[in-house]
Write a protein that holds these residues in place. Structure first.
Motif, PDB file in Angstrom:
ATOM      1  N   GLU A  98      -1.725  -2.776   5.607  1.00 18.60           N
ATOM      2  CA  GLU A  98      -2.084  -3.651   4.501  1.00 18.60           C
ATOM      3  C   GLU A  98      -3.569  -3.991   4.604  1.00 18.60           C
ATOM      4  O   GLU A  98      -4.070  -4.358   5.670  1.00 18.60           O
ATOM      5  CB  GLU A  98      -1.256  -4.937   4.554  1.00 18.60           C
ATOM      6  CG  GLU A  98       0.214  -4.740   4.255  1.00 18.60           C
ATOM      7  CD  GLU A  98       0.980  -6.054   4.281  1.00 18.60           C
ATOM      8  OE1 GLU A  98       0.308  -7.111   4.264  1.00 18.60           O
ATOM      9  OE2 GLU A  98       2.207  -6.023   4.324  1.00 18.60           O
ATOM     10  N   GLY A  99      -4.269  -3.831   3.511  1.00 21.63           N
ATOM     11  CA  GLY A  99      -5.688  -4.166   3.494  1.00 21.63           C
ATOM     12  C   GLY A  99      -6.591  -3.073   4.039  1.00 21.63           C
ATOM     13  O   GLY A  99      -7.811  -3.258   4.087  1.00 21.63           O
ATOM     14  N   GLU A 100      -6.035  -1.964   4.446  1.00 23.34           N
ATOM     15  CA  GLU A 100      -6.835  -0.843   4.953  1.00 23.34           C
ATOM     16  C   GLU A 100      -7.509  -0.145   3.774  1.00 23.34           C
ATOM     17  O   GLU A 100      -6.846   0.378   2.875  1.00 23.34           O
ATOM     18  CB  GLU A 100      -5.938   0.143   5.717  1.00 23.34           C
ATOM     19  CG  GLU A 100      -6.638   1.390   6.208  1.00 23.34           C
ATOM     20  CD  GLU A 100      -7.681   1.101   7.268  1.00 23.34           C
ATOM     21  OE1 GLU A 100      -8.778   1.675   7.165  1.00 23.34           O
ATOM     22  OE2 GLU A 100      -7.392   0.295   8.169  1.00 23.34           O
ATOM     23  N   GLU A 101      -8.864  -0.144   3.769  1.00 24.80           N
ATOM     24  CA  GLU A 101      -9.607   0.394   2.634  1.00 24.80           C
ATOM     25  C   GLU A 101      -9.318   1.878   2.410  1.00 24.80           C
ATOM     26  O   GLU A 101      -9.213   2.338   1.269  1.00 24.80           O
ATOM     27  CB  GLU A 101     -11.109   0.190   2.866  1.00 24.80           C
ATOM     28  CG  GLU A 101     -11.530  -1.273   2.852  1.00 24.80           C
ATOM     29  CD  GLU A 101     -13.013  -1.442   3.081  1.00 24.80           C
ATOM     30  OE1 GLU A 101     -13.717  -0.403   3.181  1.00 24.80           O
ATOM     31  OE2 GLU A 101     -13.471  -2.594   3.158  1.00 24.80           O
ATOM     32  N   ASN A 102      -9.215   2.634   3.476  1.00 21.44           N
ATOM     33  CA  ASN A 102      -9.029   4.081   3.362  1.00 21.44           C
ATOM     34  C   ASN A 102      -7.565   4.489   3.278  1.00 21.44           C
ATOM     35  O   ASN A 102      -7.259   5.677   3.225  1.00 21.44           O
ATOM     36  CB  ASN A 102      -9.699   4.797   4.534  1.00 21.44           C
ATOM     37  CG  ASN A 102     -11.186   4.525   4.592  1.00 21.44           C
ATOM     38  OD1 ASN A 102     -11.839   4.477   3.551  1.00 21.44           O
ATOM     39  ND2 ASN A 102     -11.718   4.337   5.801  1.00 21.44           N
ATOM     40  N   GLY A 103      -6.662   3.496   3.316  1.00 20.65           N
ATOM     41  CA  GLY A 103      -5.242   3.803   3.250  1.00 20.65           C
ATOM     42  C   GLY A 103      -4.726   4.533   4.470  1.00 20.65           C
ATOM     43  O   GLY A 103      -3.735   5.267   4.394  1.00 20.65           O
TER      44      GLY A 103
END
Length: 431
Positions: A98-103
């Protein structure tokens, strides 16, 4: 694992009701928003009773085949399209954060990490050392292992590209929780490997793996140790696949070998139990004992020494066999028990044979753990424990079991409090 609160109900275990004044509950619920997830943690009555065993510790040692199967269940599996091919599924580690910019998933970040730092205390440090060996060997990752109690009191250099793995049976170890807090301050990814569902470490790390080894009531960790080893081995293999440094054929071979471990231990337990009980009779009056091993077996030697001192109150020391001439050799004298782990697959096997010959010349009481059918030590050792054959990285799972049984029977013959050793607690929740 994650930021949600797990309220886990022991559905099948009768417990006295907890009574809180209504105004206290109202204040707690109104003071801040809560996200509460209710889940049932089911335990059978059999799991929390000794059954036919005199101590929980012995029950947990003998229950390791089942515990290891439970740790692997749903994670080591056959791919549908290829019946003879294995896959490793690690659930939480493969889901995007969750919240990881790069997914990216935690597993992907671990595979690209600049460094992996394992923090733990006690027995979990020893399983962490096995993890270091496996992750370096399988995946080619840089791994460091630190005592959480030391890590927290210095100024560790942690970067955004680092991953901190916390290993704990209870998930409540105070020093390990503090190490996680420090890692999160530096914005490193945190991973938890714990046995107790909904524990503090599970809630405070970004992702993780549960052992599912079942409740461990004896203070001295046994099945949780081997469960931790299986968990880190699966993670190491999965990282090797993620980094594309392990071929599908090699993965199949390792998965098949790992899945065979519980059954091999199950078949071995009965004759091993008789042998270790017999060996314990000769060592029950010892005041000191030494354990040695090399490579991936070095942490098993440390674990064997820890188990003996924990429950039998005998001073015991574990050391790397390669370091014997740098100090430990002075301790070898008449009749001192020396337990050596020497499997033929060990890269230092020939050197180990030479060291064991030296121990024999100094009249040590030698116990050698080695491969099934290996008679190289017939003229050197007082006792030889033949362990089932497996791959090098999985041999610690076999070497740990006889050392646990030896410690148990020595402690039993000395009349020690085995399940609750003096001065120790199952979970160290204070500094």
């Amino acid at each position: 694992f994650g930021s949600k609160i797990g309220a886990h109900l022991l559905a099948t275990v009768p417990t006295p009701p907890l009574v809180f004044p209504l105004f206290v509950l109202q204040w707690v619920l109104q003071s801040r928003p809560w996200t509460i997830r209710l889940s049932a943690w089911r335990m059978s009555q059999e799991q929390i009773e000794k059954a036919e065993y005199p101590h929980f510790t012995l029950k947990e040692i003998k229950g390791q085949p089942r515990a290891l199967r439970d740790t692997m269940r749903g994670r080591l599996c056959q791919r549908d399209d290829e019946p003879h091919s294995c896959d490793i599924k690690l659930g939480d580690l493969e889901k995007p954060l969750e919240g990881e910019e790069n997914g990216l998933s935690p597993l992907e970040r671990m595979a690209d990490a600049k460094r992996i730092i394992i923090v733990a205390c006690g027995t979990s440090v020893n399983s962490g050392m096995v993890a270091k060996y496996a992750m370096e060997s399988f995946a080619g990752l840089r791994v460091e292992v630190e005592y959480a109690s030391e890590f927290r009191y210095r100024q560790p250099l942690i970067s955004l590209q680092d991953v901190v793995i916390a290993i704990s049976q209870s998930g409540e170890t105070a020093d390990t929780l503090e190490a996680i807090r420090i890692a999160k301050e530096h914005q490193a990814l945190t991973i938890g490997i714990v046995n107790v569902v909904g524990s503090s470490i599970a809630r405070n790390t970004d992702a993780g793996v549960y052992l599912h080894a079942g409740p461990e009531i004896g203070v001295a960790s046994t099945k949780a140790f081997t469960g931790q080893v299986v968990a880190v081995l699966m993670i190491a293999l999965k990282l090797a696949v993620q980094r594309k440094v392990l071929s599908p054929a090699a993965l199949d071979s390792y998965c098949d070998a790992l899945m065979a471990v519980p059954d091999a231990i199950q078949r071995w337990l009965e004759p091993l139990d008789r042998q270790m009980k017999m060996i314990a009779k000769y060592f029950r009056l010892a005041s000191n004992a030494l354990f040695c091993g090399c490579g991936i077996q070095y942490p098993v030697a440390l674990e064997g020494a820890l188990k003996l001192k924990e429950i039998s109150y005998i001073h015991a020391e574990g050391f790397s066999a390669a370091e014997v001439r740098h100090g430990p050799l002075t301790l070898i004298r008449d009749f001192i028990p020396v337990v050596c782990i020497a499997f033929k697959s060990d890269p230092a096997y020939e050197a180990l044979k030479q060291h064991i010959g030296e121990f024999k010349d100094k009249d040590a009481a030698l116990v050698v753990l080695t491969d099934e059918g290996n008679e190289d030590f017939a003229d050197m050792a007082n006792f030889i424990v033949h362990c089932p054959s497996s791959k090098l990285e999985f041999e610690p799972l076999f070497a740990a079991v006889p050392l646990q049984l030896l410690s148990y029977y020595v402690a039993d013959m000395r009349g020690c409090s085995i399940d609750q050793p003096r001065n120790l607690a199952k979970s160290v929740t204070v500094e």
